[in-house]
Write a protein that holds these residues in place. Structure first.
Motif, PDB file in Angstrom:
ATOM      1  N   TYR A  94     -45.457 133.383  20.890  1.00  0.00           N
ATOM      2  CA  TYR A  94     -45.881 134.615  20.891  1.00  0.00           C
ATOM      3  C   TYR A  94     -46.537 135.218  22.171  1.00  0.00           C
ATOM      4  O   TYR A  94     -46.202 136.085  22.852  1.00  0.00           O
ATOM      5  CB  TYR A  94     -46.474 134.965  19.373  1.00  0.00           C
ATOM      6  N   ALA A  95     -47.831 134.276  22.211  1.00  0.00           N
ATOM      7  CA  ALA A  95     -48.692 134.751  23.396  1.00  0.00           C
ATOM      8  C   ALA A  95     -47.806 134.617  24.610  1.00  0.00           C
ATOM      9  O   ALA A  95     -48.070 135.511  25.436  1.00  0.00           O
ATOM     10  CB  ALA A  95     -49.724 133.915  23.418  1.00  0.00           C
ATOM     11  N   ARG A 150     -45.424 137.628  25.219  1.00  0.00           N
ATOM     12  CA  ARG A 150     -45.936 139.137  25.244  1.00  0.00           C
ATOM     13  C   ARG A 150     -46.950 138.989  26.922  1.00  0.00           C
ATOM     14  O   ARG A 150     -46.866 140.121  27.340  1.00  0.00           O
ATOM     15  CB  ARG A 150     -46.993 139.346  24.211  1.00  0.00           C
ATOM     16  N   ARG A 151     -47.530 137.846  27.121  1.00  0.00           N
ATOM     17  CA  ARG A 151     -48.425 138.106  28.314  1.00  0.00           C
ATOM     18  C   ARG A 151     -47.790 137.231  29.323  1.00  0.00           C
ATOM     19  O   ARG A 151     -47.656 136.145  29.343  1.00  0.00           O
ATOM     20  CB  ARG A 151     -49.836 137.424  27.952  1.00  0.00           C
ATOM     21  N   SER A 183     -39.604 137.253  22.466  1.00  0.00           N
ATOM     22  CA  SER A 183     -39.272 138.191  23.407  1.00  0.00           C
ATOM     23  C   SER A 183     -38.370 139.423  23.049  1.00  0.00           C
ATOM     24  O   SER A 183     -38.296 140.356  23.628  1.00  0.00           O
ATOM     25  CB  SER A 183     -38.553 137.666  24.825  1.00  0.00           C
ATOM     26  N   GLN A 185     -41.870 145.804  21.659  1.00  0.00           N
ATOM     27  CA  GLN A 185     -43.202 145.702  21.718  1.00  0.00           C
ATOM     28  C   GLN A 185     -44.085 146.991  20.956  1.00  0.00           C
ATOM     29  O   GLN A 185     -45.221 146.800  20.608  1.00  0.00           O
ATOM     30  CB  GLN A 185     -43.843 146.004  23.034  1.00  0.00           C
ATOM     31  N   GLU A 204     -46.266 146.340  17.842  1.00  0.00           N
ATOM     32  CA  GLU A 204     -47.528 146.057  17.960  1.00  0.00           C
ATOM     33  C   GLU A 204     -48.388 147.132  18.538  1.00  0.00           C
ATOM     34  O   GLU A 204     -49.810 147.488  18.059  1.00  0.00           O
ATOM     35  CB  GLU A 204     -47.894 144.871  19.186  1.00  0.00           C
ATOM     36  N   GLU A 205     -47.913 148.099  19.528  1.00  0.00           N
ATOM     37  CA  GLU A 205     -48.694 149.072  19.715  1.00  0.00           C
ATOM     38  C   GLU A 205     -48.991 149.767  18.702  1.00  0.00           C
ATOM     39  O   GLU A 205     -50.075 150.592  18.613  1.00  0.00           O
ATOM     40  CB  GLU A 205     -47.650 149.911  20.783  1.00  0.00           C
ATOM     41  N   VAL A 218     -51.779 148.294  16.766  1.00  0.00           N
ATOM     42  CA  VAL A 218     -53.080 148.366  17.487  1.00  0.00           C
ATOM     43  C   VAL A 218     -53.754 149.690  17.248  1.00  0.00           C
ATOM     44  O   VAL A 218     -54.816 149.979  16.900  1.00  0.00           O
ATOM     45  CB  VAL A 218     -52.923 147.893  18.786  1.00  0.00           C
ATOM     46  N   LEU A 219     -52.644 150.972  17.430  1.00  0.00           N
ATOM     47  CA  LEU A 219     -53.406 152.156  17.110  1.00  0.00           C
ATOM     48  C   LEU A 219     -53.794 152.607  15.726  1.00  0.00           C
ATOM     49  O   LEU A 219     -54.798 153.332  15.742  1.00  0.00           O
ATOM     50  CB  LEU A 219     -52.251 153.183  17.678  1.00  0.00           C
ATOM     51  N   ALA A 234     -55.544 141.433  17.084  1.00  0.00           N
ATOM     52  CA  ALA A 234     -54.648 140.883  17.474  1.00  0.00           C
ATOM     53  C   ALA A 234     -53.869 139.822  16.548  1.00  0.00           C
ATOM     54  O   ALA A 234     -52.579 139.794  16.278  1.00  0.00           O
ATOM     55  CB  ALA A 234     -54.986 139.904  18.595  1.00  0.00           C
ATOM     56  N   VAL A 235     -54.690 139.213  15.790  1.00  0.00           N
ATOM     57  CA  VAL A 235     -54.406 138.051  14.490  1.00  0.00           C
ATOM     58  C   VAL A 235     -53.802 138.766  13.534  1.00  0.00           C
ATOM     59  O   VAL A 235     -52.692 138.301  13.000  1.00  0.00           O
ATOM     60  CB  VAL A 235     -55.572 137.351  14.161  1.00  0.00           C
ATOM     61  N   PHE A 253     -50.514 139.902  14.793  1.00  0.00           N
ATOM     62  CA  PHE A 253     -49.538 138.825  14.676  1.00  0.00           C
ATOM     63  C   PHE A 253     -48.854 138.517  13.230  1.00  0.00           C
ATOM     64  O   PHE A 253     -47.723 138.446  12.923  1.00  0.00           O
ATOM     65  CB  PHE A 253     -50.080 137.518  15.332  1.00  0.00           C
ATOM     66  N   LEU A 300     -54.996 147.505  23.579  1.00  0.00           N
ATOM     67  CA  LEU A 300     -53.736 146.291  23.292  1.00  0.00           C
ATOM     68  C   LEU A 300     -54.004 145.218  24.260  1.00  0.00           C
ATOM     69  O   LEU A 300     -54.170 143.822  24.067  1.00  0.00           O
ATOM     70  CB  LEU A 300     -52.508 146.902  23.280  1.00  0.00           C
ATOM     71  N   MET A 304     -56.996 136.958  22.935  1.00  0.00           N
ATOM     72  CA  MET A 304     -56.510 135.995  22.056  1.00  0.00           C
ATOM     73  C   MET A 304     -55.447 135.172  22.722  1.00  0.00           C
ATOM     74  O   MET A 304     -54.869 134.373  22.006  1.00  0.00           O
ATOM     75  CB  MET A 304     -55.436 136.986  21.143  1.00  0.00           C
ATOM     76  N   PHE A 347     -54.460 131.783  20.910  1.00  0.00           N
ATOM     77  CA  PHE A 347     -53.165 131.794  20.130  1.00  0.00           C
ATOM     78  C   PHE A 347     -52.421 130.323  20.764  1.00  0.00           C
ATOM     79  O   PHE A 347     -51.774 129.655  20.301  1.00  0.00           O
ATOM     80  CB  PHE A 347     -52.052 132.870  20.517  1.00  0.00           C
TER      81      PHE A 347
END
Lengths: 281, 322
Positions: free
Chosen positions: A96-97, A100-101, A165, A169, A172-173, A176-177, A182-183, A186, B30, B37, B41
């Motif tokens: 996942y990380a 996304r990153r 992927s 997205q 999550e946005e 978060v709002l 993050a945990v 997820f 975000l 994280m 992770f």
């Protein structure tokens, strides 16, 4: 259907016929293995095509008692289930990380995992054997589970990165709002959506752990520790000394084979999808 | 592959933008939590992968430079182990077998898989046929190795059928000199269904309008295959080629058990490098040669690396967007 399909050419009809013959041969082969496991050894050698008129279930009791297949089947289930659950649990957050990153670090990390896909098992077999003996985990289920966990990492991370992927997205946005960390995002938002992918990753890992032979043979040998492939190969080797009992040997083969038939008839399309679409991503 | 890289760099730019003085509204919290994280992770998987995968590979490379029986002290050998391997006829034979499986098996599997895919696409009940042909790759290869021991025995079903068809003197299928060919055949049979399913999944994703356009332009079936199907699934073909390289080099249980009635070890004529590693490292009678065994394993790893690099070069094409 399209008109193209109705107007089939002769070569195409022949080719289709050939494919159906092969399909039929595959089904007959598996059926023959299942039936042969219920016949006596001499009967098999004299009449290869016979049908078991008096099903010989003692073949199965023989492999379960003399061959230790009962314990081995339990071990196989334990090792395959636990190693697959652990593999998915460890790989999922990482995948996942990585999905996304996207930067240099995560790119290099994905690349390192992907490189593991190219390492054949025989490279690690000696070091892992030595290492497990050093920490007293040789000939034990925890040792085998750890080894399978490590071996599973490249493929499981690769497969799950592809799945994550594909998850938009936006989810999550929104989370978060709403103030989720993050945990929490997820575990509460992403994992439920990705459940299909996680199940597929588990299944594929379960299948490869169930069938894995090289490491199991090297790492386990006591009767109460071995998995099914080891029990089967031991049984075959012993049979060479005591005379081949083909009936019992086929019963042993069926103990390895039957769960895969069951699993495939139940979840076949999901397994095929994971192993085909998941690969190409 | 290249398309993914392009996407990556654009995403990377976006994530680097997150740390810029003025991040886009909404993405900032975000981004921040993600950065924090990321390591939490990835750490468990990276740790497991490092300890249980990368360290063993490094340890194998290191051991391959020594003479070692696993118990006594290690004796420095340098690259001599590799030289010993090269001079060992058994290893050279194992290497030849591995290459034969890789190249001959690979070419045949792909030819069959492609043909099968094209036929399956035009068939009724193709999903059923695909499932049946796919199934063998989910089964421990030992099963087919043992079954072959009866199927191809002189009084077995195959010879009985051939006899009924008028071929009274079929070859000794399980004789030592035919063993590696039989193993190759079994392998191709189990792999063809799998690779044709992968190709089928790729071809299914090609939009129908491309074929319609090609047909309107007057392309016949072969031209549609050559100019639409082939280029559109080129990426998947190259992934399959790499996949085949790795999976064919590590075949083990099929060779170990083929025929079901061989001695405590299969005859050396049918070994591949994986089998060679196993017998050198865990012999039944003699002392283990761990240095030599890991050197042989490393040779198979080099083989995968070389083939992968060459195949990726050969199969590289410009990505197609649609």
């Amino acid at each position: 259907m399209t008109p193209r399909r109705k107007a089939r050419s002769l070569p195409m009809r022949i080719a289709t016929g050939v494919v159906w013959v092969v399909v039929a041969a595959d089904i007959v082969l598996v059926g023959w293995i299942l039936l042969t496991s219920l016949r006596s050894g001499t009967d098999i050698l004299n009449h290869p095509f016979g049908v078991p008129t008096h099903p010989k279930f003692s073949n199965y009791s023989k492999v379960f008692s003399d061959g230790g297949f009962g314990q081995a089947a339990l071990n196989s289930v334990l090792v395959a289930v636990l190693s697959s659950v652990l593999a998915v649990a460890v790989a999922a957050p990482c995948a996942y990380a990585l999905a996304r990153r996207r930067n240099r670090v995560s790119g290099a990390m994905s690349m390192t995992f992907a490189m593991g896909l190219g390492v054949p098992g025989q490279v690690m077999v000696v070091p892992l054997f030595i290492g497990m003996a050093k920490v007293n985990l040789d000939d034990s289920q925890p040792g085998l589970i750890l080894v399978y966990l490590g071996l599973a990492m490249p493929f499981t991370v690769y497969l799950l990165t592809g799945f994550f992927s594909g998850i938009p997205q936006v989810l999550e946005e929104a989370a978060v709002l709403d103030g989720a960390g993050a945990v929490r995002t997820f575990t509460r938002v992403i994992l439920p959506v990705a459940r299909g992918g996680l199940v597929t990753a588990f299944l594929l890992q379960f299948i490869s752990a169930w069938n894995e032979t090289l490491f199991a043979i090297v790492l386990t040998h006591s009767q109460d520790k071995v998995t099914l492939p080891v029990a089967l190969s031991d049984f075959v080797q012993e049979a060479q000394l005591n005379g081949l009992d083909w009936g019992a040997m086929f019963a042993g083969v069926c103990v390895v084979l039957a769960p895969m038939i069951a699993l495939f008839s139940w979840l076949g399309s999901r397994i095929i999808q994971g192993m085909t679409v998941g690969i190409g991503k | 592959m290249s398309t993914a890289t392009i996407q990556d760099s654009s995403r990377a730019r976006r994530s680097r933008g997150g740390s810029a003085p003025r991040p886009p509204v909404g993405a900032a919290p975000l981004e921040r939590s993600r950065r924090r994280m990321f390591w939490a992770f990835t750490a468990p998987a990276v740790l497991v992968y490092f300890v249980l995968f990368l360290v063993p590979v490094g340890y194998a490379a290191w051991t391959s430079l020594y003479k070692w029986d696993g118990i006594g002290p290690k004796k420095w050998k340098g690259l001599k182990n590799y030289q010993t391997l090269w001079q060992d006829p058994t290893f050279r034979h194992s290497l030849t077998n591995t290459l034969k499986i890789l190249v001959v098996g690979g070419v045949l599997t792909f030819a069959f898989a492609f043909a099968l895919m094209l036929i399956l696409r035009e068939m009724n009940r193709k999903l059923f046929a695909r499932s049946v042909l796919f199934f063998p790759c989910l089964v421990n290869a030992m099963v087919f190795g043992i079954a072959a021991g009866i199927l191809f025995s002189p009084t077995g079903p195959v010879d009985k059928i051939l006899e009924a068809l008028g071929w009274s003197h079929p070859p000794q299928w399980l004789a030592t000199q035919h063993l590696s060919t039989m193993i190759l055949g079994t392998l191709i049979w189990t792999a063809t269904g799998y690779y044709s399913a992968i190709l089928m999944a790729a071809v299914d994703q090609i939009p129908e309008y491309l074929y319609e356009a090609a047909e309107l332009d007057g392309a016949n079936a072969f031209q549609r295959f050559r100019h639409v199907t082939l280029p559109m699934c080129w990426d998947v073909i190259s992934v399959c080629a790499v996949l085949w390289t790795v999976s064919s080099v590590k075949i083990f249980e099929l060779i170990l058990m083929y025929g079901g009635s061989s001695g405590s070890q299969p005859p050396a004529g049918s070994w591949n490098t994986a089998m060679y590693v196993y017998t050198e490292a865990f012999p039944t009678a003699s002392t283990p040669q761990l240095g030599l065994a890991t050197a042989a394993a490393l040779v198979s790893l080099f083989m995968v690396i070389i083939f992968t690099v060459v195949l990726r070069r050969l199969l590289r094409r410009d990505p197609i967007e649609y």
